[in-house]
Enzyme design. Structure first.
Site, PDB file in Angstrom:
ATOM      1  N   PHE A   1      -9.151  -3.467   5.270  1.00  0.00           N
ATOM      2  CA  PHE A   1      -7.727  -3.764   5.093  1.00  0.00           C
ATOM      3  C   PHE A   1      -7.550  -5.108   4.394  1.00  0.00           C
ATOM      4  CE2 PHE A   1      -7.758  -6.991   8.086  1.00  0.00           C
ATOM      5  CZ  PHE A   1      -6.954  -6.916   9.207  1.00  0.00           C
ATOM      6  N   ASP A   2      -6.272  -5.428   4.074  1.00  0.00           N
ATOM      7  CA  ASP A   2      -5.956  -6.659   3.368  1.00  0.00           C
ATOM      8  C   ASP A   2      -6.707  -6.726   2.036  1.00  0.00           C
ATOM      9  OD1 ASP A   2      -4.422  -9.220   3.766  1.00  0.00           O
ATOM     10  OD2 ASP A   2      -6.366 -10.064   3.286  1.00  0.00           O
TER      11      ASP A   2
ATOM     12  N   SER B   1       0.824  -1.214   0.000  1.00  0.00           N
ATOM     13  CA  SER B   1       0.000   0.000   0.000  1.00  0.00           C
ATOM     14  C   SER B   1       0.855   1.259   0.000  1.00  0.00           C
ATOM     15  CB  SER B   1      -0.927   0.010   1.213  1.00  0.00           C
ATOM     16  OG  SER B   1      -1.849  -1.058   1.153  1.00  0.00           O
TER      17      SER B   1
ATOM     18  N   GLY C   1     -26.567  -2.716  26.026  1.00  0.00           N
ATOM     19  CA  GLY C   1     -27.083  -1.378  26.288  1.00  0.00           C
ATOM     20  C   GLY C   1     -25.974  -0.360  26.483  1.00  0.00           C
TER      21      GLY C   1
ATOM     22  N   GLN D   1     -37.405 -12.431  25.051  1.00  0.00           N
ATOM     23  CA  GLN D   1     -37.265 -12.990  23.713  1.00  0.00           C
ATOM     24  C   GLN D   1     -36.342 -12.156  22.834  1.00  0.00           C
ATOM     25  OE1 GLN D   1     -41.331 -13.442  22.334  1.00  0.00           O
ATOM     26  NE2 GLN D   1     -41.247 -15.656  22.715  1.00  0.00           N
TER      27      GLN D   1
ATOM     28  N   TRP E   1       0.638   1.837   5.706  1.00  0.00           N
ATOM     29  CA  TRP E   1      -0.194   0.728   6.166  1.00  0.00           C
ATOM     30  C   TRP E   1       0.521  -0.619   6.110  1.00  0.00           C
ATOM     31  CZ3 TRP E   1      -3.999   2.482   8.872  1.00  0.00           C
ATOM     32  CH2 TRP E   1      -4.680   3.647   8.485  1.00  0.00           C
ATOM     33  N   ALA E   2       1.817  -0.634   5.994  1.00  0.00           N
ATOM     34  CA  ALA E   2       2.574  -1.894   5.951  1.00  0.00           C
ATOM     35  C   ALA E   2       2.920  -2.304   7.376  1.00  0.00           C
ATOM     36  CB  ALA E   2       3.840  -1.725   5.115  1.00  0.00           C
TER      37      ALA E   2
END
Length: 414
Positions: free
Chosen positions: A384-385, A134, A361, A300, A170-171
């Site tokens: 990513f990837d 990248s 919640g 439920q 991003w490596a």
């Protein structure tokens, strides 16, 4: 019928060993998330990463044919689920290292494998490898023909050396523990400025120490808070001529092959995060009344939400295992199944964890509760990837457009 999802005794031992290590050692790495900077957080995980290496888990990611102990991608998926459900960041440091040297395993000669993979076969130290694909500005269109830029990093042959210039982003762990580089960098670069993209891109291995790696910044990521993803330059970085993987111009094909296996593992990453979120939410629902008469699991709406979440977890796990098995057996359906596992597992994780936060919640918004952290980690998986929108769906679309595409191939091949 040959379909069997039962683990072998050896795989059950691997699962048990990985689960125990994750509980007893890997969980301790989360304390590093409180440190102020990305680099401080990453450096604080080094003792845990070293313990992971010392315990032999990195060796278990290297195929036996290359001197390691790995028996296939299914085994890696079993190990990855146990680790990633406890600490995604350090797990990604290890599996990012596996991706870092995977092009060598897939495209390297026996001589290159023997020479370059030595550090990752030891059970000492903290060796790192990084797949440097990248670039700033994005790399979804790495194969774009002119006037598109495609890969901008260049590799020029000068005598017996490659000279590499460009920027990467991003490596995983690329600049190493000291900003001077990981032990191995597999750098995707343009080695022929005039050739068509399918013949212009190559992968060259840069070994540490290598001058010219210039750290620019550590990205302060939303999730995976103790994993290092830097932005950096390569200024006249040199590598031996013999460090070219495969033929000149084979980089795009080798990159695609490397990302096929990791796609299936991203599906398992999603499973791991959903599993951790489900276990917490189930315990919460069994024990919390929220001011009422009965534990909320008796309602439920809560029961249905938990049932839907568990169904999604199991579906994602078995699709990912099927994809891993297809890669291990070199099935013609491996590419398709791996991409589907990546897309489904990653996007399902974001949805399921969000749904479980509704079960818990407003307390799920408290950092002392793990759901927010798990969601932050999950948000990375679809992008990513090879992002699902920019890359992965395009790959499936290309398959579907082929006149030779067989929609039943995934259930008709080994």
């Amino acid at each position: 019928m040959a379909i069997d999802f039962a683990l072998t005794p050896r795989q059950r031992d691997l699962q048990r060993e990985s689960r125990n290590f994750a509980r007893d050692v890997l969980a301790g790495a989360r304390i590093a998330e409180s440190l102020p900077t990305p680099e401080e957080r990453f450096l604080a995980t080094r003792p845990v990463y070293e313990a992971m290496v010392a315990a032999g888990f990195l060796r278990k990611c290297v195929p036996a044919a290359a001197g390691g102990e790995n028996a296939g991608l299914v085994d890696m998926a079993i190990m990855a689920e146990e680790f990633y459900s406890v600490d995604a960041s350090v797990t990604l440091t290890m599996l990012g290292t596996v991706l870092g040297f995977l092009p060598i395993l897939l495209g390297g000669t026996p001589e290159q494998c023997g020479r370059l993979l030595g550090p990752f076969l030891k059970t000492s130290g903290a060796p790192l490898a990084s797949f440097c694909a990248s670039e700033p500005g994005g790399s979804a269109n790495a194969a774009s023909p002119p006037p598109g830029e495609g890969v901008r990093t260049t590799g020029r042959l000068a005598g017996d050396k490659w000279i590499i210039n460009g920027r990467k982003k991003w490596a995983s762990s690329a600049t190493g523990w000291d900003r001077k580089g990981a032990d191995i960098l597999c750098v995707v670069c343009r080695t022929d400025p005039l050739a068509v993209p399918t013949e212009a891109i190559s992968i060259i291995v840069v070994e540490r120490p290598a001058s010219g790696i210039v750290f620019e910044r550590a990205i302060d990521t939303i999730g995976h808070r103790t994993h290092l993803v830097p932005e950096f330059r390569l200024d006249n970085v040199s590598a031996p001529r013999d460090n070219l993987l495969g033929e000149t111009g084979s980089g795009l094909a080798l990159s695609a092959a490397s990302f096929t296996g990791t796609a299936a593992l991203v599906g398992i990453f999603g499973v791991a995060l959903m599993r951790a979120a489900f276990e917490f939410s189930l315990h919460f629902a069994r024990n919390e009344k929220r001011g009422g008469v009965h534990p909320i699991i008796e309602h439920q709406a809560v029961g249905y939400a938990l049932a839907d979440a568990k169904t999604s977890i199991e579906a994602a796990r078995y699709l990912s295992w099927r994809a891993c098995h297809a890669v291990d057996t070199q099935s013609p359906a491996a590419d398709e199944l791996a991409i589907q596992a990546k897309i489904y597992g990653s996007e399902t994780a974001v949805r399921v964890i969000t749904d479980l936060m509704r079960v818990v919640g407003v307390d799920s918004y408290d950092r002392e509760v793990p759901l927010g952290r798990l969601l932050q980690d999950a948000l990375a998986l679809p992008i990513f990837d090879g992002g699902n929108m920019g890359v992965r769906r395009r790959q499936l679309h290309t398959m579907l457009k082929s006149p030779d595409y067989d929609p039943l191939a995934a259930i008709s091949t080994a």
